[in-house]
Design a protein around this motif. Structure first.
Motif, PDB file in Angstrom:
ATOM      1  N   UNK A 140       0.953  -1.415  -0.036  1.00 22.10           N
ATOM      2  CA  UNK A 140       0.267  -0.016  -0.213  1.00 22.10           C
ATOM      3  C   UNK A 140       0.986   1.511   0.250  1.00 22.10           C
ATOM      4  N   UNK A 141       2.135   1.235   1.019  1.00 18.96           N
ATOM      5  CA  UNK A 141       2.864   2.304   1.127  1.00 18.96           C
ATOM      6  C   UNK A 141       3.578   2.716  -0.844  1.00 18.96           C
ATOM      7  N   UNK A 142       4.017   1.753  -0.973  1.00 24.75           N
ATOM      8  CA  UNK A 142       4.776   1.931  -2.081  1.00 24.75           C
ATOM      9  C   UNK A 142       4.102   2.153  -3.830  1.00 24.75           C
ATOM     10  N   UNK A 143       3.134   2.505  -3.185  1.00 21.82           N
ATOM     11  CA  UNK A 143       1.730   3.162  -4.137  1.00 21.82           C
ATOM     12  C   UNK A 143       1.968   4.465  -4.136  1.00 21.82           C
ATOM     13  N   UNK A 144       2.505   5.305  -5.359  1.00 19.46           N
ATOM     14  CA  UNK A 144       2.261   7.296  -5.235  1.00 19.46           C
ATOM     15  C   UNK A 144       0.838   7.380  -5.426  1.00 19.46           C
ATOM     16  N   UNK A 145       0.058   7.152  -4.424  1.00 15.76           N
ATOM     17  CA  UNK A 145      -0.682   7.626  -3.920  1.00 15.76           C
ATOM     18  C   UNK A 145      -1.544   8.897  -4.044  1.00 15.76           C
ATOM     19  N   UNK A 146      -2.727   9.926  -4.157  1.00 15.60           N
ATOM     20  CA  UNK A 146      -3.161  11.265  -3.467  1.00 15.60           C
ATOM     21  C   UNK A 146      -3.834  11.026  -1.720  1.00 15.60           C
ATOM     22  N   UNK A 147      -4.769   9.984  -1.741  1.00 17.46           N
ATOM     23  CA  UNK A 147      -5.025   9.687  -0.825  1.00 17.46           C
ATOM     24  C   UNK A 147      -4.922   7.946  -0.390  1.00 17.46           C
ATOM     25  N   UNK A 148      -4.039   8.177   0.436  1.00 16.28           N
ATOM     26  CA  UNK A 148      -3.739   6.766   1.405  1.00 16.28           C
ATOM     27  C   UNK A 148      -4.688   6.769   2.534  1.00 16.28           C
ATOM     28  N   UNK A 149      -5.934   5.196   2.522  1.00 22.55           N
ATOM     29  CA  UNK A 149      -6.492   4.952   3.970  1.00 22.55           C
ATOM     30  C   UNK A 149      -6.082   3.868   4.266  1.00 22.55           C
ATOM     31  N   UNK A 150      -5.045   3.756   5.583  1.00 26.08           N
ATOM     32  CA  UNK A 150      -4.949   2.373   6.596  1.00 26.08           C
ATOM     33  C   UNK A 150      -6.102   2.114   7.770  1.00 26.08           C
ATOM     34  N   UNK A 162       5.668  -0.213  14.592  1.00 26.79           N
ATOM     35  CA  UNK A 162       4.839   0.554  14.745  1.00 26.79           C
ATOM     36  C   UNK A 162       5.696   1.593  14.470  1.00 26.79           C
ATOM     37  N   UNK A 163       6.560   1.849  15.053  1.00 25.87           N
ATOM     38  CA  UNK A 163       7.696   3.190  14.682  1.00 25.87           C
ATOM     39  C   UNK A 163       8.170   3.084  13.390  1.00 25.87           C
ATOM     40  N   UNK A 164       8.508   2.091  13.120  1.00 26.83           N
ATOM     41  CA  UNK A 164       8.826   1.849  10.939  1.00 26.83           C
ATOM     42  C   UNK A 164       7.747   2.469  10.645  1.00 26.83           C
ATOM     43  N   UNK A 165       6.359   1.528  10.921  1.00 27.59           N
ATOM     44  CA  UNK A 165       4.893   1.869   9.991  1.00 27.59           C
ATOM     45  C   UNK A 165       4.749   4.278  10.434  1.00 27.59           C
ATOM     46  N   UNK A 166       5.282   4.347  11.136  1.00 26.88           N
ATOM     47  CA  UNK A 166       4.921   5.398  11.447  1.00 26.88           C
ATOM     48  C   UNK A 166       6.159   6.651  10.871  1.00 26.88           C
ATOM     49  N   UNK A 167       7.108   6.509  10.715  1.00 23.45           N
ATOM     50  CA  UNK A 167       8.114   6.495  10.270  1.00 23.45           C
ATOM     51  C   UNK A 167       7.438   6.312   8.490  1.00 23.45           C
ATOM     52  N   UNK A 168       7.473   4.918   7.658  1.00 22.78           N
ATOM     53  CA  UNK A 168       7.133   5.179   6.435  1.00 22.78           C
ATOM     54  C   UNK A 168       6.338   6.364   6.017  1.00 22.78           C
ATOM     55  N   UNK A 169       5.320   6.428   7.000  1.00 22.65           N
ATOM     56  CA  UNK A 169       4.068   7.032   6.676  1.00 22.65           C
ATOM     57  C   UNK A 169       4.431   8.663   6.445  1.00 22.65           C
ATOM     58  N   UNK A 170       5.375   9.497   7.218  1.00 24.37           N
ATOM     59  CA  UNK A 170       5.982  10.772   7.165  1.00 24.37           C
ATOM     60  C   UNK A 170       6.889  10.442   6.240  1.00 24.37           C
ATOM     61  N   UNK A 171       7.776   9.769   5.948  1.00 25.89           N
ATOM     62  CA  UNK A 171       8.030  10.097   4.522  1.00 25.89           C
ATOM     63  C   UNK A 171       7.742   9.840   3.162  1.00 25.89           C
ATOM     64  N   UNK A 172       7.078   9.383   3.064  1.00 15.95           N
ATOM     65  CA  UNK A 172       5.917   9.110   1.956  1.00 15.95           C
ATOM     66  C   UNK A 172       5.244   9.954   2.251  1.00 15.95           C
ATOM     67  N   UNK A 173       5.177  10.509   3.048  1.00 15.46           N
ATOM     68  CA  UNK A 173       4.209  12.370   3.426  1.00 15.46           C
ATOM     69  C   UNK A 173       4.433  13.329   1.669  1.00 15.46           C
TER      70      UNK A 173
END
Lengths: 231, 121, 263
Positions: A140-150, A162-173
């Motif tokens: 899901x995070x590997x897509x360059x989407x406009x809206x991510x719904x988790x 959990x930390x890694x996931x939060x990091x990934x969300x921030x990096x993707x932002x």
């Protein structure tokens, strides 16, 4: 034009009204928490946005247009359940996503999988539930989407992940994209939220900017939630 | 730059305080270029929008300025930094005095305490 | 997108069917081998057994062809995997067409394999002559070649399978609109759809019969009909049935587009 709009949205199911008069608007470039107890209607709302349920009345608009092929191209959805073809290996699943989604970044996917220590040759049905969830998140995070719904992304995951996931969300932002995180594990994620939406018994009872709410109530979002939904 | 955020207080305010502290302590020296919003957000594990808001605050009080193409920088106005340092020191000291008074120490006892222990700080 | 979907649908069904294909051909070969020894009772019995096995394999092929596609339809659109299916940037019509086309292709292959098995097991000059003689009178009556008769028969059979398949889809789509006993309702609605499709053809014939006395004879009397009448009836029925198939396809896509409610 707002990224996502729900206008007078109602959803009935088995003679019960699951969502009542939902009106919300999601702008670009924000991380939004959709918070509520179990059974409040979070997943129902998310499924409606993703064309997995039909609307009883009201509208859902994405970039001003109704749900369709165009909206699906720009929404990346992580469901709460296992939804991949378990007979496929991770490699094959990546190939599948590559084929159907133009904006899928397989290089990124492989990097994330490597970071999480997952073997891409393995079949999904040979992996533990936790590992499968990680794979789903990576896709899901590997897509360059406009809206991510988790939907409950931190559910059965260990603190390090959990930390890694939060990091990934921030990096993707990025400014053009938004993330909607639906969860009841508020204290873990509240620091990365821009806005919060409280939903209870199918109705939106609160929409606010996270910091403003903290200021107003002199408490954490988690604490405010507990106060509001005390049993 | 890592510190624990308190979820009970607006995150951006805590960020403002933290960055202010870094500036007045010299950790971020006058005229130094700040990391990008993105880098700060990733480093501190907070929302980039929150970082942006905090930086805007700092700009409003003059501790940070933006050079359009080059990013954000700490002010070169050393007297301003000194002013905020004094302000911060005053506030912290007052808080400390209040706390000590609450447990019944007199001003002399407090000064004695500081003299004895101050060397270890 | 359709090609991509077809690739995955076809691969997944074919993986299963190929086992049946291989087994059917295997038993076909065995049948031929065992029956070629004329004087042994044991081998004759073995021949009968492998013949039975071959026939059952051929039937299984066709049954699996249909049933697996129904299961895949349900799983992809209403099961856990539907979370992936419905969020792909693909129109519902394309999803549906992929399932239909996959079945069309696999049915062709299945028919081909069945033909091959029959050929392997039974082909001989005598058998072929016997078969030709059987069909010759029929061909003469219908004023066509033996090959034509066979082709027509195959076409009707194929149409019938396609119709059963699509009625199954109708059943699944409508059945899953119910809140409980979804499978039960799916079977019910599928059956009703199939029944309706047959009735339509009869109704069309009857409709024509109102204007055509010869046709009316089919419904009203017991007297034998002229060859011409029977021929026209058959051609009309087949055309009608083909149209019904196309109609069901449109109806299904329409129903499907209305959306799903996944658990």
């Amino acid at each position: 034009m707002e990224l996502l709009q729900c206008i007078d949205l109602n959803k009935n199911f088995k003679k019960k009204q699951i969502l009542k008069n939902i009106n919300l608007s999601i702008p670009r470039g924000k991380i939004i928490g959709l918070l509520g107890k179990n059974g409040a209607g979070k997943s129902t709302l998310i499924k409606l946005i993703n064309d997995l349920l039909t609307v009883t009345s009201g509208q859902i608009l994405i970039n001003g247009k109704p749900i369709g092929v165009e909206s699906k191209k720009i929404i990346s959805y992580l469901p709460e359940r296992a939804y991949l073809d378990k007979g496929m290996t991770v490699d094959k699943t990546i190939k599948y996503f590559e084929e159907f989604y133009e904006n899928f970044d397989s290089e990124k996917a492989y990097k994330l999988l490597k970071d999480l220590g997952l073997d891409t040759n393995q079949k999904l049905n040979k992996m533990s539930k936790g590992m499968q969830e990680k794979v789903q998140l990576v896709l899901v995070m590997s897509r360059k989407a406009d809206l991510y719904i988790l939907d409950e992304p931190l559910g059965g995951v260990d603190p390090a992940t959990r930390d890694y996931i939060l990091d990934t969300i921030l990096t993707n932002f990025n400014d053009g994209a938004s993330v909607i995180i639906s969860t009841h594990l508020i204290s873990d994620i509240e620091r990365i939220l821009d806005n919060v939406i409280f939903i209870d018994k199918g109705e939106i009872i609160l929409t606010a900017e996270a910091d403003e709410l903290r200021n107003r109530e002199d408490a954490s979002i988690d604490e405010i939630f507990r106060r509001m939904f005390k049993c | 730059m890592k510190f624990d955020f308190d979820n009970n207080i607006p995150i951006y305010l805590q960020l403002v305080t933290e960055l202010k502290r870094d500036i007045i302590s010299g950790k971020l020296s006058a005229g130094e270029r700040l990391p990008s919003v993105r880098d700060l957000a990733l480093d501190l594990k907070v929302n980039p929008n929150t970082v942006q808001k905090a930086l805007v605050e700092l700009e409003d009080i003059g501790l940070v300025f933006t050079e359009r193409t080059n990013g954000k920088f700490v002010t070169e106005d050393n007297s301003l930094i000194e002013k905020y340092k004094q302000e911060y020191a005053n506030t912290m000291t007052q808080k400390y005095m209040e706390t000590m008074r609450k447990i019944g120490l007199s001003k002399n006892e407090i000064l004695l305490l500081i003299n004895n222990l101050g060397g270890n700080v | 997108m359709l090609k991509k979907l077809l690739k995955y649908d076809f691969k997944s069904i074919f993986k299963v069917l190929i086992i049946f294909y291989i087994l059917a051909i295997f038993f076909g070969v065995l049948t031929r081998v065992f029956f070629s020894f004329k004087n042994s009772l044991v081998l004759e019995i073995l021949g009968e057994i492998s013949q039975g096995a071959a026939i059952s394999m051929m039937c299984s092929t066709l049954i699996n062809n249909l049933m697996r596609m129904w299961v895949r339809f349900k799983g992809h659109f209403y099961g856990d995997e539907s979370y992936l299916t419905h969020t792909l940037p693909v129109e519902k019509r394309t999803h549906y067409l992929s399932k239909i086309l996959t079945t069309v292709i696999t049915l062709f292959v299945s028919f081909g394999v069945i033909f091959l098995v029959l050929f392997t097991a039974y082909y001989s000059k005598e058998n072929l002559l016997f078969f030709k003689n059987l069909l010759l009178p029929l061909a003469e009556i219908y004023d066509s070649s033996i090959l034509g008769i066979i082709a027509l028969f195959m076409f009707v059979l194929f149409l019938e399978f396609l119709n059963i398949l699509q009625c199954g889809f109708t059943g699944i789509i409508l059945g899953h609109r119910k809140n409980n006993a979804k499978i039960g309702f799916s079977v019910l609605f599928g059956g009703l759809a199939f029944f309706a499709s047959q009735i339509i053809v009869v109704a069309v014939l009857f409709g024509i019969a109102i204007f055509n006395k010869d046709f009316m004879n089919l419904f009203v009397t017991n007297t034998a009909l002229s060859m011409e009448t029977i021929k026209s009836m058959i051609y009309i029925s087949i055309s009608c049935y083909t149209l019904v198939s196309v109609l069901i396809c449109f109806v299904n896509i329409r129903l499907f587009k209305k959306g799903v409610n996944v658990d």
